[in-house]
Scaffold this motif. Structure first.
Motif, mmCIF file in Angstrom:
data_model
loop_
_atom_site.group_PDB
_atom_site.id
_atom_site.type_symbol
_atom_site.label_atom_id
_atom_site.label_comp_id
_atom_site.label_asym_id
_atom_site.label_seq_id
_atom_site.Cartn_x
_atom_site.Cartn_y
_atom_site.Cartn_z
ATOM 1 N N ILE A 38 0.803 -1.098 0.006
ATOM 2 C CA ILE A 38 -0.087 0.149 0.043
ATOM 3 C C ILE A 38 0.886 1.270 0.095
ATOM 4 O O ILE A 38 1.866 1.252 0.924
ATOM 5 N N SER A 39 0.657 1.956 -1.042
ATOM 6 C CA SER A 39 1.536 3.413 -0.983
ATOM 7 C C SER A 39 0.581 4.426 -1.466
ATOM 8 O O SER A 39 -0.348 4.239 -1.833
ATOM 9 N N GLY A 40 1.412 5.556 -1.705
ATOM 10 C CA GLY A 40 0.795 6.950 -2.295
ATOM 11 C C GLY A 40 -0.088 7.462 -1.313
ATOM 12 O O GLY A 40 -0.405 7.305 -0.173
ATOM 13 N N ASN A 41 -0.752 8.568 -1.869
ATOM 14 C CA ASN A 41 -1.803 9.265 -1.109
ATOM 15 C C ASN A 41 -1.375 9.766 0.364
ATOM 16 O O ASN A 41 -2.022 9.643 1.250
ATOM 17 N N GLN A 282 -9.852 4.903 -1.631
ATOM 18 C CA GLN A 282 -9.502 6.124 -0.686
ATOM 19 C C GLN A 282 -8.402 6.751 -1.295
ATOM 20 O O GLN A 282 -7.849 7.992 -0.984
ATOM 21 N N GLY A 283 -7.785 6.310 -2.438
ATOM 22 C CA GLY A 283 -6.795 6.857 -3.236
ATOM 23 C C GLY A 283 -5.318 6.194 -3.229
ATOM 24 O O GLY A 283 -4.263 6.793 -3.730
ATOM 25 N N TYR A 284 -5.426 5.183 -2.497
ATOM 26 C CA TYR A 284 -4.007 4.479 -2.299
ATOM 27 C C TYR A 284 -3.713 3.520 -3.412
ATOM 28 O O TYR A 284 -4.582 3.317 -4.428
ATOM 29 N N GLN A 285 -2.415 3.358 -4.004
ATOM 30 C CA GLN A 285 -1.996 2.483 -4.663
ATOM 31 C C GLN A 285 -1.592 1.334 -4.063
ATOM 32 O O GLN A 285 -1.328 1.062 -3.034
ATOM 33 N N VAL A 286 -2.350 0.193 -4.441
ATOM 34 C CA VAL A 286 -2.646 -1.096 -3.929
ATOM 35 C C VAL A 286 -1.991 -2.248 -4.889
ATOM 36 O O VAL A 286 -2.794 -2.546 -6.000
ATOM 37 N N LYS A 287 -0.745 -2.731 -4.788
ATOM 38 C CA LYS A 287 -0.166 -3.893 -5.687
ATOM 39 C C LYS A 287 0.328 -5.018 -5.142
ATOM 40 O O LYS A 287 0.677 -4.962 -4.012
#
Length: 294
Positions: A38-41, A282-287
């Motif tokens: 989980i990253s970003g936002n 919610q705007g997170y990058q999930v990879k």
């Protein structure tokens, strides 16, 4: 730590997290990982969400290097429930036992049906008379695990051992009492009797679930788990959708402070109501975090 109580709760968590709606199951892109970054936002450091099967036979258990690496990077571990909290451990015992007996709560017809169902577990009603609904649910769940109790390994214990050894903070996304309340809202005594009678059928279906889990194939796991015989719409709404939304609401504040590994039942990850989709909204990058060579 009381291993017997923890095992009972672990299998409750395992079963309660093992379904997703047929209407939403296939709307998320296919992925083959149980570990997601989980990253970003606004996050300064990535966090991770790990899908677990809370209780597995030793022969099927594996803590993969990528999971160990994520744990090494994190400063905090969040489980569904904080099993290092003495108050939660005390609540665990209370969750399984009741001062009011089952016999006092059943009519004569239900009593006979309960006696018959308990015979499948080599128990008499007198032996199980102080079980709560959660306690009876644990009997059903334990029957799904195809090995002796002494050969069962719990992911939560493995993760906690590593976290405590490395002096990391351990937390929980909810309380044992909340889980008990959900079960009490969902299941009547008649439902419990019916579930107990289905225990052998659930055991027969567990092989496909374990295979999908070991392959880290969330869509296949979702397909294997979403059996209406074991998960009603009401159960899905309370045990999955409501809890997913509660957790997704807490995770941003936790991640904002420190790199965290969130370890929850794998059934909570997939689908449009799953944690992965909720975090993306919610705007997170999930990879997905893939194994080396994959």
């Amino acid at each position: 730590m009381k291993r017997t109580s923890l095992l009972a709760v672990a299998v409750i968590l395992c079963v309660s997290g093992m379904a997703q709606s047929k209407k939403t199951a296939n709307k998320t892109p296919k992925a083959t990982s149980l570990l997601w970054e989980i990253s970003g936002n606004g996050l300064t450091k990535s966090s991770y969400v790990l899908g677990t099967m809370h209780a597995l036979c030793k022969k099927d258990f594996e803590l993969k290097p990528k999971v160990a690496k994520a744990l090494d990077a994190a400063t905090r571990l969040y489980l569904e429930v904080d099993f290092t909290d003495p108050e939660e451990m005390d609540a665990m015992g209370k969750m399984m036992q009741s001062a009011k007996t089952i016999s006092e709560q059943l009519n004569p017809q239900q009593t006979e049906a309960m006696r018959s169902a308990l015979k499948l577990y080599n128990l008499t009603l007198e032996q199980a008379d102080h079980y709560t609904i959660a306690g009876l649910y644990s009997l059903f769940a334990l029957k799904a695990i195809d090995c002796p109790q002494e050969e069962i390994k719990m992911m939560e214990l493995e993760l906690i051992d590593r976290a405590v050894k490395d002096k990391k903070t351990v937390g929980g996304l909810e309380k044992i009492r909340e889980q008990s309340n959900y079960l009490e809202q969902i299941y009547s005594w008649d439902d419990c009797i019916d579930l107990l009678k289905k225990g052998s059928r659930y055991k027969a279906a567990s092989g496909a679930m374990v295979a999908a889990y070991k392959n880290e194939d969330l869509p296949a796991l979702d397909h294997a788990l979403k059996n209406p015989d074991f998960m009603s719409e009401k159960a899905e709404a309370l045990l999955l959708t409501r809890r997913n939304n509660n957790w997704a609401g807490q995770m941003p504040g936790i991640m904002q402070k420190e790199c965290t590994v969130f370890a929850v039942g794998a059934g909570h990850l997939w689908g449009t109501a799953g944690l992965l989709a909720l975090l993306r909204r919610q705007g997170y990058q999930v990879k997905p975090v893939l194994d080396q060579g994959r």
